[in-house]
Design a protein around this motif. Structure first.
Motif, PDB file in Angstrom:
ATOM      1  N   GLN A  95       0.814  -1.217   0.000  1.00 32.23           N
ATOM      2  CA  GLN A  95       0.000   0.000   0.000  1.00 32.23           C
ATOM      3  C   GLN A  95       0.849   1.270   0.000  1.00 32.23           C
ATOM      4  OE1 GLN A  95      -3.292  -0.073  -0.476  1.00 32.23           O
ATOM      5  NE2 GLN A  95      -2.988  -2.264  -0.681  1.00 32.23           N
ATOM      6  N   ARG A  96       2.157   1.129   0.215  1.00 32.01           N
ATOM      7  CA  ARG A  96       3.020   2.302   0.322  1.00 32.01           C
ATOM      8  C   ARG A  96       3.940   2.515  -0.874  1.00 32.01           C
ATOM      9  NH1 ARG A  96       1.922   0.358   5.230  1.00 32.01           N
ATOM     10  NH2 ARG A  96       1.504   1.847   6.885  1.00 32.01           N
ATOM     11  N   CYS A  97       4.255   1.445  -1.587  1.00 25.32           N
ATOM     12  CA  CYS A  97       5.166   1.543  -2.730  1.00 25.32           C
ATOM     13  C   CYS A  97       5.029   0.270  -3.557  1.00 25.32           C
ATOM     14  CB  CYS A  97       6.612   1.717  -2.253  1.00 25.32           C
ATOM     15  SG  CYS A  97       7.218   0.364  -1.226  1.00 25.32           S
ATOM     16  N   ARG A  98       5.712   0.233  -4.668  1.00 24.92           N
ATOM     17  CA  ARG A  98       5.738  -0.965  -5.499  1.00 24.92           C
ATOM     18  C   ARG A  98       6.823  -1.889  -4.958  1.00 24.92           C
ATOM     19  NH1 ARG A  98       1.117   0.174  -6.659  1.00 24.92           N
ATOM     20  NH2 ARG A  98       0.718   1.732  -8.219  1.00 24.92           N
ATOM     21  N   VAL A  99       6.613  -3.177  -5.135  1.00 22.37           N
ATOM     22  CA  VAL A  99       7.521  -4.185  -4.588  1.00 22.37           C
ATOM     23  C   VAL A  99       7.993  -5.107  -5.693  1.00 22.37           C
ATOM     24  CG1 VAL A  99       7.689  -6.132  -2.989  1.00 22.37           C
ATOM     25  CG2 VAL A  99       6.398  -4.093  -2.327  1.00 22.37           C
ATOM     26  N   LEU A 100       9.280  -5.395  -5.700  1.00 23.40           N
ATOM     27  CA  LEU A 100       9.862  -6.369  -6.616  1.00 23.40           C
ATOM     28  C   LEU A 100      10.593  -7.386  -5.762  1.00 23.40           C
ATOM     29  CD1 LEU A 100      10.681  -7.378  -9.456  1.00 23.40           C
ATOM     30  CD2 LEU A 100      12.609  -5.786  -9.344  1.00 23.40           C
ATOM     31  N   ARG A 108      11.803  -0.786 -13.170  1.00 24.64           N
ATOM     32  CA  ARG A 108      10.853   0.149 -13.755  1.00 24.64           C
ATOM     33  C   ARG A 108       9.498  -0.527 -13.989  1.00 24.64           C
ATOM     34  NH1 ARG A 108      11.537   5.143 -14.746  1.00 24.64           N
ATOM     35  NH2 ARG A 108      13.694   5.668 -14.962  1.00 24.64           N
ATOM     36  N   ALA A 109       9.518  -1.763 -14.455  1.00 21.88           N
ATOM     37  CA  ALA A 109       8.261  -2.491 -14.683  1.00 21.88           C
ATOM     38  C   ALA A 109       7.513  -2.677 -13.365  1.00 21.88           C
ATOM     39  CB  ALA A 109       8.546  -3.840 -15.347  1.00 21.88           C
ATOM     40  N   ALA A 110       8.237  -2.972 -12.298  1.00 20.76           N
ATOM     41  CA  ALA A 110       7.596  -3.102 -10.988  1.00 20.76           C
ATOM     42  C   ALA A 110       6.975  -1.785 -10.563  1.00 20.76           C
ATOM     43  CB  ALA A 110       8.616  -3.562  -9.951  1.00 20.76           C
ATOM     44  N   ALA A 111       7.648  -0.682 -10.863  1.00 22.28           N
ATOM     45  CA  ALA A 111       7.136   0.635 -10.491  1.00 22.28           C
ATOM     46  C   ALA A 111       5.835   0.957 -11.202  1.00 22.28           C
ATOM     47  CB  ALA A 111       8.182   1.703 -10.806  1.00 22.28           C
TER      48      ALA A 111
END
Length: 176
Positions: A73-78, A98-101
């Motif tokens: 819920q706070r950022c994208r995760v890879l 970048r794709a994760a973002a």
């Protein structure tokens, strides 16, 4: 830490690297900072949540998927172990980050490619020539991008894509 803008005028992705192994973590930090496409804002061997709250990265790279639910819920995760990260060359590694973002925005790979070019200031005609598409196809992609991002125009799409607009104004988390 890398600063400034990327070669196409975008802000570098702000990345937090989490890995228990110091050598693996250090190698990922070096690879991400190398080209200016990403700026590693921190790294940690343990729980990334305190740093996520403090540093507000765009993407967190994890070696342990157990941390992912608290971060989603706070950022994208890879989730990417060092063994897999070692298989990527620098460019592929940055592309994966970048794709994760962008994962939460719902754009197809081609739409994301078109949006990158829009954000770099390219016209529809320039995008068509660069991607070997007709201008009509590019226009169709642009219209679908606007619909998916919920924006009325190019400037707003670029701002959202670059993460300039706040979540409060757009109702969406920043893409990175």
């Amino acid at each position: 830490m890398a600063t400034g803008t990327t070669t196409d005028g975008r802000e570098p992705l702000r990345v937090l690297v989490t890995h228990a192994d110091h050598a693996a973590r250090a190698a990922m930090v070096v690879r991400l900072n190398a080209g200016g496409e990403a700026a590693v804002v921190g790294d940690t061997p343990g729980d990334p949540l305190p740093l996520v709250l403090q540093l507000r990265p765009d993407v967190v790279i994890l070696d342990d998927p157990a941390f992912a639910p608290a971060l989603n819920q706070r950022c994208r995760v890879l989730v990417l172990g060092a063994d897999l990260a070692a298989d990527f060359d620098h460019l592929d590694f940055v592309r994966a980050v970048r794709a994760a973002a962008r994962a939460g925005l719902g754009l197809s790979a081609r739409e994301a490619e078109v949006m990158d070019l829009i954000a770099a200031g390219r016209s529809n005609g320039e995008i068509a020539r660069e991607l070997y598409l007709s201008e009509k196809t590019v226009k169709n992609h642009v219209n679908r991008i606007y619909a998916k991002l919920g924006v009325p125009n190019r400037a707003t799409a670029i701002s959202l894509w670059r993460g300039v607009l706040s979540e409060r104004l757009t109702g969406r988390p920043a893409p990175w």
